[in-house]
Design a protein around this motif. Structure first.
Motif, PDB file in Angstrom:
ATOM      1  N   ARG A 156       3.835   8.663  -6.217  1.00 15.91           N
ATOM      2  CA  ARG A 156       4.182   8.563  -4.866  1.00 15.91           C
ATOM      3  C   ARG A 156       4.164   6.975  -4.437  1.00 15.91           C
ATOM      4  O   ARG A 156       3.703   6.144  -5.147  1.00 15.91           O
ATOM      5  CB  ARG A 156       2.972   9.056  -4.058  1.00 15.91           C
ATOM      6  N   SER A 157       4.901   6.809  -3.524  1.00 16.39           N
ATOM      7  CA  SER A 157       5.025   5.371  -3.201  1.00 16.39           C
ATOM      8  C   SER A 157       3.629   4.818  -2.409  1.00 16.39           C
ATOM      9  O   SER A 157       3.044   5.676  -1.811  1.00 16.39           O
ATOM     10  CB  SER A 157       6.232   5.272  -1.871  1.00 16.39           C
TER      11      SER A 157
ATOM     12  N   GLU B  98      11.395   8.914  -4.287  1.00 14.83           N
ATOM     13  CA  GLU B  98      11.113   9.077  -2.843  1.00 14.83           C
ATOM     14  C   GLU B  98      11.938   7.819  -1.996  1.00 14.83           C
ATOM     15  O   GLU B  98      12.000   6.628  -2.145  1.00 14.83           O
ATOM     16  CB  GLU B  98       9.695   8.645  -2.442  1.00 14.83           C
TER      17      GLU B  98
ATOM     18  N   VAL C 175      -0.894   5.520   0.790  1.00 12.88           N
ATOM     19  CA  VAL C 175      -0.121   6.380  -0.348  1.00 12.88           C
ATOM     20  C   VAL C 175       0.957   7.531   0.601  1.00 12.88           C
ATOM     21  O   VAL C 175       0.172   8.132   1.462  1.00 12.88           O
ATOM     22  CB  VAL C 175      -0.898   7.360  -1.206  1.00 12.88           C
ATOM     23  N   SER C 176       2.012   7.469   0.129  1.00 14.93           N
ATOM     24  CA  SER C 176       2.793   8.382   0.817  1.00 14.93           C
ATOM     25  C   SER C 176       2.636   9.915   0.539  1.00 14.93           C
ATOM     26  O   SER C 176       2.197  10.260  -0.611  1.00 14.93           O
ATOM     27  CB  SER C 176       4.435   8.201   0.170  1.00 14.93           C
ATOM     28  N   CYS C 177       2.772  10.689   1.617  1.00 13.01           N
ATOM     29  CA  CYS C 177       2.557  12.115   1.637  1.00 13.01           C
ATOM     30  C   CYS C 177       3.788  13.005   1.737  1.00 13.01           C
ATOM     31  O   CYS C 177       3.734  14.015   2.487  1.00 13.01           O
ATOM     32  CB  CYS C 177       1.312  12.457   2.658  1.00 13.01           C
ATOM     33  N   GLU C 178       4.791  12.355   1.334  1.00  9.12           N
ATOM     34  CA  GLU C 178       6.160  13.136   1.686  1.00  9.12           C
ATOM     35  C   GLU C 178       6.082  14.373   0.659  1.00  9.12           C
ATOM     36  O   GLU C 178       6.515  15.516   1.059  1.00  9.12           O
ATOM     37  CB  GLU C 178       7.375  12.389   1.042  1.00  9.12           C
ATOM     38  N   LYS C 179       5.199  14.451  -0.308  1.00 12.43           N
ATOM     39  CA  LYS C 179       5.323  15.631  -1.246  1.00 12.43           C
ATOM     40  C   LYS C 179       3.790  16.521  -0.767  1.00 12.43           C
ATOM     41  O   LYS C 179       3.780  17.526  -1.557  1.00 12.43           O
ATOM     42  CB  LYS C 179       5.087  15.195  -2.864  1.00 12.43           C
TER      43      LYS C 179
ATOM     44  N   ALA D 116      10.274   5.918   1.656  1.00 13.62           N
ATOM     45  CA  ALA D 116       9.378   5.346   1.747  1.00 13.62           C
ATOM     46  C   ALA D 116       8.868   4.157   2.715  1.00 13.62           C
ATOM     47  O   ALA D 116       8.064   3.856   2.948  1.00 13.62           O
ATOM     48  CB  ALA D 116       8.761   4.818   0.426  1.00 13.62           C
TER      49      ALA D 116
ATOM     50  N   GLY E  82       1.621   8.646   5.772  1.00 20.45           N
ATOM     51  CA  GLY E  82       0.804   8.469   4.508  1.00 20.45           C
ATOM     52  C   GLY E  82      -0.592   8.724   4.836  1.00 20.45           C
ATOM     53  O   GLY E  82      -1.120   8.985   5.816  1.00 20.45           O
TER      54      GLY E  82
END
Length: 883
Positions: free
Chosen positions: A549-550, A572, A626-630, A575, A609
């Motif tokens: 993750r980014s 990603e 921390v990215s929470c795109e996933k 980000a 994030g």
């Protein structure tokens, strides 16, 4: 000036006490505590608010629950009220407390009713007590209300008494850390009368409540619990003030927690025991190979239990091992645990476990000198719980085409080998071993138990068909073979199960070893990395590599604004959102409140994030996002992230200390060079100035025609000579070559001597000395303090009209004496007050180098310089000396 005017000002005394005490930037919390709705908590809070308002305190009503109680709502009238925040929800409008408006208004005291309230979706914080924490962190005092059934550690007790589950709770730490708790109490009979008369609820609702929750028996019990909880708080505060002797320091508690919903009850019991014993306690979860494969639902339950334990003040520890009893017993022995709390299930044991020793019996056997408290399971099951060791069909029997092909190929190979062995006239027992070997291989190279068990059955059938006469027929009932077949099947199944279990243990051990190796590698690189930017880049690189993750790392710049360094993951592309203004607002909140926020938390859940503070010694050194795109981070990922952050915190703290040490070294060299320069200039100027001064004196005595010009030369040269002396004194003080000779001196006599000398220099000015206690003695170096007073008086002369007086006022404080020099000039510009005594800024300020010298001398005496503008005009510059 009269003696009454010389008395210390009460407001000044209060100000002096407040400056001598440690400054508390955090606001104070007062809780109006009751055992039931309707006892008068909100009423009492509003009454006190009116008293504060009458006393001149800036008090505001932030939120009052819109009760139907007319007497209570009438008290809201006359108080300043903040507008509520309207939140649309499912075609209705919800009215919530407006936290941002309260922070912007920033009153001295704010009233926020219903501390345990859960906020509507869309509000920044999930719970109202989190809003209150933000207000306290902003330095605002908060008055609030709460009932005993909302205290988290008492939740299960209240549920057992009333048979009502209270879902809105407040962590015990909020209640325990409050500066004041006022118990609002009335007799149950009076409360029931209020119910009957409709003063609390509407008549129809009141009748229902009196038959369920608000029965006389329940009210008596709730009242007793509230009094006990308040008494426990009083005892704890008294014990803290009286020192360690009043505490039970030898008691240490441990509670074993797991994925069972009943663990929450065990945690609350342990919290109450720790509160009663005034002892530290630890919540321990032992992770075994079975629990590592738990479902997401079970992991969520475990995460909730860990969060609950943290809220109640426990230290949460995760241990690893195969045997929970042995791991827990070893931890208890190493940490001196004296009491252990465990749960006891009421379920009947299966026939396969009837000969096993009970968990609690084994634990007692391992820890014979530790008290074990067994808490029976409440018997309620909102979510079906699977005990460790229970076979989860979904996780243990996954279907895969690849694994099925592997199974069929290995079994086909075993069949061919068996046929060849039979053709070579080798005994059937060798064919049985071949099939068992095939079961081991299949269990090793497939996932779960399904294919090993399937291979055991197929292998048994193949052995019967190929190696049992008559050949190529299935005859299970031939004499002697059923026993052989059953034993072979059991052996194959057990071998398969053991192989799968060992494989899982190896995988889990490898995963833990990899995690340990990664942490070691990060720690090793952080030790050799220097520079804030390099540390941030290193951490971001590992986060992206480990989590896919980014990652963004925010630090505060010189202007107090967060600046982030982003490292984008390959898959990603959005980000950059982590650097948006909306995300920076979340980061700013984390910096201010020192708590996690963002996706997956209870605060600002709509953020892109997940943000967690990097803290050391109570201060925030940075914020990691921390990215929470996933999707939100899993509990395991968060735990691993916390381990990394702990190492990053040490690296940042080390870097901060290194930067501070380097800055101190640079400042020291700069100060040394500056002092050397001042000393050189002072020595070079002293001789010519002395000659000029003597020449001007000669011209004045000879009454020459240019005597006026000579007088001007004499005056200015005298000022320059005093400036040079001040420069030399400053350098000697800062180098420590000017020792202090402190002896008891009468403060008024020293001030009068300084005023007399100034009178000789400025015969047209009036210098007055006022002292409430003329005989007051203070240890000081009289020569240096006299120089301080002369510098302050000369500064006052230069910045006030020629026809005004300069006053010296001496006041005795609690632990100090305050000496002030007052003039009647134009005063000091507000923007210059903070830098008035800085030597580097004196060129643009009123005092010149003399005020810097005054500060050095006063500090050497253990005092402080201060400056302010007089209400009647003019400046007041003074200093304190310790008594």
């Amino acid at each position: 000036m009269s003696e009454d005017e010389l008395r210390p000002d009460p407001d000044a005394l209060l100000e002096q006490v407040s400056t001598e005490e440690p400054k508390q930037n955090k606001g104070k919390l007062k809780i109006f505590f009751g055992y039931c709705a309707g006892v008068g908590k909100t009423y009492a809070m509003l009454q006190e608010a009116h008293d504060l308002l009458d006393s001149g305190v800036d008090v505001v009503v932030g939120y009052i629950e819109p009760h139907t109680r007319a007497e209570t709502m009438r008290l809201v009238e006359g108080l300043p009220i903040l507008p509520v925040k309207e939140i649309p929800y499912k075609n209705i409008i919800l009215r919530e407390f407006d936290l941002d408006a309260a922070l912007k208004r920033h009153p001295q005291v704010i009233l926020v009713d219903e501390l345990a309230h859960s906020n509507a979706v869309g509000v920044r914080n999930k719970k109202r007590y989190q809003d209150v924490e933000e207000l306290l962190n902003a330095g605002i005092d908060v008055y609030t209300t709460v009932n005993v059934q909302h205290i988290e550690s008492l939740n299960d007790v209240i549920q057992e008494i009333t048979n009502v589950s209270v879902r809105e709770t407040v962590p015990d730490s909020i209640f325990d850390d409050a500066q004041k708790v006022e118990l609002i109490d009335i007799e149950p009979e009076e409360l029931l009368k209020r119910f009957q008369s409709g003063k609390i609820y509407r008549p129809d609702r009141a009748a229902t409540a009196m038959h369920h929750f608000f029965t006389r028996q329940n009210l008596d019990t709730l009242r007793e619990i509230s009094m006990r909880r308040t008494a426990d708080r009083i005892y704890r505060d008294s014990a803290a003030k009286n020192g360690p002797a009043a505490r039970t320091g030898s008691t240490k508690l441990l509670v074993l927690i797991g994925m069972s919903p009943s663990s929450a009850k065990n945690i609350r019991v342990a919290a109450r025991m720790a509160e009663s014993f005034h002892a530290p306690w630890t919540a321990v979860f032992v992770e075994t190979p079975e629990t590592e494969n738990a479902s997401l639902e079970e992991k969520k339950i475990l995460r909730d239990h860990m969060t609950l334990a943290e809220q109640l003040g426990a230290q949460v520890v995760t241990l690893y091992g195969e045997d929970v009893v042995l791991v827990a017993a070893r931890y208890a022995q190493l940490n001196g645990i004296t009491n252990i709390v465990i749960g006891k299930s009421r379920r009947k044991r299966g026939i396969l476990h009837c000969f096993e020793e009970d968990f609690e019996d084994r634990l007692i056997g391992e820890l014979s000198d530790v008290e074990v408290h067994i808490i029976p399971d409440a018997g309620r099951r909102e979510i079906p719980y699977k005990k460790p060791g229970h076979v989860d069909v979904k996780n243990s029997f996954p279907f895969s085409v690849a694994d099925l092909l592997k199974t069929l190929l290995v079994l086909a190979g075993a069949t061919v080998v068996s046929i060849l062995l039979r053709g070579a006239d080798i005994g059937a027992q060798n064919s049985a071993i071949v099939y068992i070997l095939s079961v081991v291989l299949i269990s090793r190279f497939t996932t779960g138990y399904l294919y090993g068990i399937l291979a055991s059955v197929i292998g048994l059938i193949g052995f019967n068909i190929i190696d049992t006469y008559p050949y190529f027929t299935f005859d299970f009932m031939k004499t002697g073979y059923p026993i052989t077949f059953v034993i072979m099947l059991c052996l194959a199944v057990i071998t398969s199960a053991l192989t799968v279990r060992i494989k899982k243990q190896v995988q889990n051990s490898a995963a833990r070893e990899q995690r340990t190796q990664i942490l070691y590698e990060i720690n090793k690189k952080l030790l050799s990395t220097r520079g804030l930017r390099n540390i941030v880049n290193l951490v971001n690189g590992y986060i992206v590599k480990l989590f896919g993750r980014s990652a963004v790392f925010y630090t505060m710049d010189k202007d107090g604004q967060p600046g982030g360094v982003l490292l984008e993951a390959e898959d990603e592309r959005s980000a950059e959102t982590l650097l948006s203004e909306e995300e920076k607002a979340v980061v700013q909140w984390v910096f201010l409140n020192r708590k996690r926020a963002g996706c997956g938390t209870d605060t600002l859940q709509g953020a892109y994030g997940f943000y967690t503070p990097v803290m050391s010694q109570g201060s925030v050194l940075g914020v990691l996002g921390v990215s929470c795109e996933k999707g939100a981070l899993s509990p395991d990922s968060r735990a691993f992230l916390r381990m990394i952050i702990s190492q990053v915190a040490m690296a940042l703290e080390r870097q901060r200390l290194s930067d501070e040490q380097r800055q101190v070294s640079v400042d020291s060299e700069k100060e040394k060079m500056r002092n050397n320069l001042l000393r050189a200039i002072s020595h070079d100027l002293r001789q010519p100035l002395t000659e000029i001064h003597k020449a001007s004196e000669t011209l004045v005595r000879e009454d020459r025609t240019d005597a006026k010009l000579a007088g001007y030369i004499e005056k200015e040269s005298a000022w320059l000579m005093r400036m040079v002396e001040n420069l030399l004194s400053v350098t000697r003080l800062r180098e420590g070559s000017l020792p202090l000779k402190k002896v008891p001196e009468r403060v008024k006599a020293v001030a009068e001597e300084a005023a007399a000398r100034m009178k000789n220099r400025y015969p047209d000015r009036i210098f007055s000395v006022y002292a409430a206690d003329p005989s007051l003695l203070v240890f000081m170096d009289a020569t240096l303090i006299e120089q301080v007073l002369m510098n302050l008086m000369e500064n006052a002369v230069q910045h006030s009209p020629a026809d005004t007086a300069v006053d010296i006022r001496i006041q005795k404080r609690i632990r100090t004496v305050l000496i002030e020099v007052c003039d009647h000039g134009s005063g000091i510009a507000k923007e210059k007050v903070a830098h008035l005594f800085d030597a580097d800024a004196t060129a643009a300020l009123n005092g010149g180098i003399g005020l810097s010298l005054c500060k050095s001398i006063v500090n050497a005496h253990g005092g402080e310089m201060r400056a302010k503008n007089n209400k009647d005009g003019g400046a007041v510059i003074g200093f304190t000396l310790p008594l």
